[in-house]
Design a protein around this motif. Structure first.
Motif, short mmCIF file in Angstrom:
data_model
loop_
_atom_site.label_atom_id
_atom_site.label_comp_id
_atom_site.label_asym_id
_atom_site.label_seq_id
_atom_site.Cartn_x
_atom_site.Cartn_y
_atom_site.Cartn_z
N SER A 66 0.66 -1.13 0.08
CA SER A 66 -0.09 0.13 0.02
C SER A 66 0.81 1.22 -0.11
CB SER A 66 -0.92 0.18 1.20
OG SER A 66 -0.18 0.02 2.40
N ARG A 67 0.25 2.18 -0.32
CA ARG A 67 0.90 3.68 -0.44
C ARG A 67 1.33 4.21 0.92
NH1 ARG A 67 -0.23 6.47 -4.98
NH2 ARG A 67 -0.60 5.29 -7.11
N ASN A 68 2.29 4.81 0.96
CA ASN A 68 2.78 5.61 2.20
C ASN A 68 3.36 7.15 1.84
OD1 ASN A 68 3.22 5.81 5.28
ND2 ASN A 68 5.28 5.19 4.73
N GLY A 69 2.51 7.95 1.18
CA GLY A 69 2.78 9.24 1.05
C GLY A 69 3.58 9.52 -0.10
N TYR A 70 4.39 10.46 -0.19
CA TYR A 70 5.08 10.87 -1.49
C TYR A 70 6.46 11.40 -1.03
CZ TYR A 70 0.72 10.34 -3.86
OH TYR A 70 -0.60 9.94 -4.50
N ARG A 71 7.37 11.48 -1.78
CA ARG A 71 8.57 11.96 -1.67
C ARG A 71 9.08 13.15 -2.92
NH1 ARG A 71 10.40 6.81 -2.58
NH2 ARG A 71 11.62 6.69 -4.49
N PRO A 72 9.35 14.13 -2.61
CA PRO A 72 9.69 15.20 -3.90
C PRO A 72 10.92 14.66 -4.35
CG PRO A 72 10.11 16.02 -1.79
CD PRO A 72 9.65 14.97 -1.32
N ARG A 73 10.99 15.13 -5.69
CA ARG A 73 12.08 14.92 -6.68
C ARG A 73 12.02 15.96 -7.71
NH1 ARG A 73 15.91 10.80 -8.43
NH2 ARG A 73 17.11 12.04 -9.86
N GLU A 74 13.27 16.53 -7.99
CA GLU A 74 13.37 17.49 -9.19
C GLU A 74 13.61 16.62 -10.34
OE1 GLU A 74 15.84 20.66 -8.37
OE2 GLU A 74 14.09 21.79 -7.23
N TRP A 75 13.15 16.96 -11.62
CA TRP A 75 13.38 16.32 -12.73
C TRP A 75 13.75 17.33 -13.79
CZ3 TRP A 75 9.48 13.70 -16.54
CH2 TRP A 75 10.02 12.98 -17.41
N ASP A 76 14.96 17.18 -14.48
CA ASP A 76 15.32 18.04 -15.27
C ASP A 76 15.12 17.69 -16.59
OD1 ASP A 76 16.70 19.76 -13.52
OD2 ASP A 76 18.51 18.52 -13.54
N THR A 77 14.22 18.15 -17.33
CA THR A 77 13.74 18.09 -18.75
C THR A 77 14.07 19.20 -19.69
OG1 THR A 77 11.26 18.85 -18.41
CG2 THR A 77 12.05 16.88 -17.75
N ARG A 78 13.82 19.11 -20.98
CA ARG A 78 13.76 20.01 -22.04
C ARG A 78 12.84 21.22 -21.77
NH1 ARG A 78 17.09 18.51 -26.37
NH2 ARG A 78 17.54 16.13 -26.39
N ALA A 79 11.75 20.91 -21.01
CA ALA A 79 10.79 21.87 -20.83
C ALA A 79 11.08 22.63 -19.55
CB ALA A 79 9.46 21.42 -20.40
N GLY A 80 12.27 22.21 -18.75
CA GLY A 80 12.60 22.79 -17.58
C GLY A 80 12.70 21.88 -16.45
N THR A 81 12.72 22.30 -15.21
CA THR A 81 12.73 21.61 -13.84
C THR A 81 11.19 21.26 -13.58
OG1 THR A 81 15.05 22.23 -13.50
CG2 THR A 81 13.77 21.31 -11.77
#
Length: 424
Positions: A66-81
């Motif tokens: 089962s789920r237990n929340g979320y953790r943030p993560r920055e993703w660098d793409t061609r459209a920006g972060t």
């Protein structure tokens, strides 16, 4: 009833496809980033549901986690972060593998080199803008180090792999001048690159090295490293007329002919004539390489020298002195000439390397040059492998047999394929 009939017959007031296309054409970077985020979050949610065995929030006997929340993560793409929310699980962990390798090797190398320059304090305002254009909001030293370590391992494996797909009948060599910071100043170094046609008729980048100067010692060490890795069966080397390179070819590749690169030679020759006459001289010289056989090549060479001598005697002398260097290809079948001159892999590869290195401008160190250029070369070799053969096997065999027949010292063919061809 009337309302239902009208609804069924009335045309749609909005064409969804046209509307979506208009929105994308006029989309701002913020809208594109939001679309990427929405798609990525939906994809991660679906993958997390698959790991859990049931949709989020649904009761099911098949659920294994089962789920237990979320953790943030920055993703660098061609459209920006993009700010992503990666689902967390109560048991074990989930992380999308596509988030680890979202860039091609060459693009990763470019980001790493530019970011390394930035972190080492040698960047300029231009470099900072380039980092933003690459879609990178910020890169820590640990991220750059991790990316560089991963890339360096790949490039090192590529540079040191065995050259076991020979014989490499045709080889191109060239050196590209690149600026690098050393000892507190900017100096020029030379990236030595070799490309060959292997036994399957495919193009393949054979090696890469960085030398302080393009001299005989640098080329000799480079060629010796190639032969130690298995380079063999070379019958023709195409390069510029650098004396150190020509001598190194003779010392390390016995039996190989040397052909002066016509692109490099034309650049030298055209400096001997006025700019207005350069297109005419270039066209005349190219006709030498378009002849059907060796006899026609020699005759056309003489006619071109005579035509140029009438207007530019010094250029004609320059061309006549280079006769032997330019006509080595005439010993090979016409099919070989046509392929080599119509599709020079070295020149196109140089343009691809320049396209990436020009972005960096001045490299922070030699390791950064190896990382970026090596990644470009490894990527290009992979693409060549997936494409159709550069040269047919019949043409390769015919080329080898032609040289064997013309060489009094060689009485046996170089490969089993040649043996079968002679027996036939």
């Amino acid at each position: 009833m009337i309302k239902e009939s009208v609804a069924m017959t009335a045309p749609k007031s909005v064409d969804h496809a046209v509307f979506l296309r208009e929105q994308l054409d006029s989309a701002s970077p913020d809208l594109l980033r939001q679309m990427v985020k929405t798609f990525a979050d939906a994809l991660m949610s679906a993958e997390a549901d698959a790991v859990c065995g049931a949709p989020y929030g649904a009761r099911s006997d098949e659920r294994t986690n089962s789920r237990n929340g979320y953790r943030p993560r920055e993703w660098d793409t061609r459209a920006g972060t993009v700010e992503l929310a990666i689902p967390k699980l109560r048991q074990g962990s989930y992380f999308p593998d596509w988030l680890l390798q979202h860039r091609r090797r060459a693009e990763q190398a470019l980001v790493s080199v530019v970011a390394t320059s930035y972190l080492l304090g040698v960047s300029t305002r231009r470099v900072e803008k380039l980092v933003e254009q690459l879609g990178v909001a910020q890169l820590s030293k640990s991220q750059v180090s991790e990316m560089a370590t991963h890339l360096d391992a790949q490039v090192e494996a590529f540079r040191n792999r065995p050259l076991d797909a020979g014989p490499y009948t045709f080889v191109w060599m060239d050196a590209l001048t690149i600026k690098v910071r050393e000892g507190g100043r900017t100096v020029n170094v030379h990236a030595l690159v070799a490309v060959g046609v292997n036994g399957d008729g495919q193009r393949e980048v054979l090696g890469l090295d960085v030398a302080s100067t393009e001299d005989g010692a640098g080329w000799l060490a480079f060629l010796r490293s190639l032969t130690a890795r298995g380079l063999s069966g070379v019958r023709l080397v195409v390069s510029d007329a650098h004396r150190g390179l020509v001598d190194a070819i003779g010392a390390t590749l016995p039996g190989a002919s040397w052909q002066r690169c016509r692109t490099h030679y034309l650049r030298n020759l055209l400096t001997k004539v006025p700019k207005s006459a350069q297109p005419w001289v270039a066209t005349m010289v190219r006709t030498i390489f378009d002849q059907p056989d060796a006899t026609a090549v020699g005759e056309q060479f003489g006619r071109v020298v005579e035509a140029i001598e009438a207007r530019f005697p010094s250029a004609a002398t320059h061309l006549d002195d280079a006769r032997d260097d330019l006509l080595a290809f005439a010993a090979f079948p016409h099919e070989v000439w046509r392929q080599i001159w119509s599709n020079n892999p070295q020149e196109r590869l140089n343009k691809e390397i320049r396209r990436r290195t020009d972005v960096v401008g001045i490299f922070p160190n030699r390791a950064a040059i190896i990382r970026l250029v090596g990644a470009v070369l490894a990527e290009q070799t992979d693409e060549w492998t997936e494409q159709r053969r550069y040269m047919g096997l019949e043409i390769l065999t015919k080329a080898r047999l032609t040289l064997v027949a013309n060489d009094a010292d060689e009485t046996t063919p170089t490969t089993p394929a040649d043996t079968a061809a002679i027996a036939a």
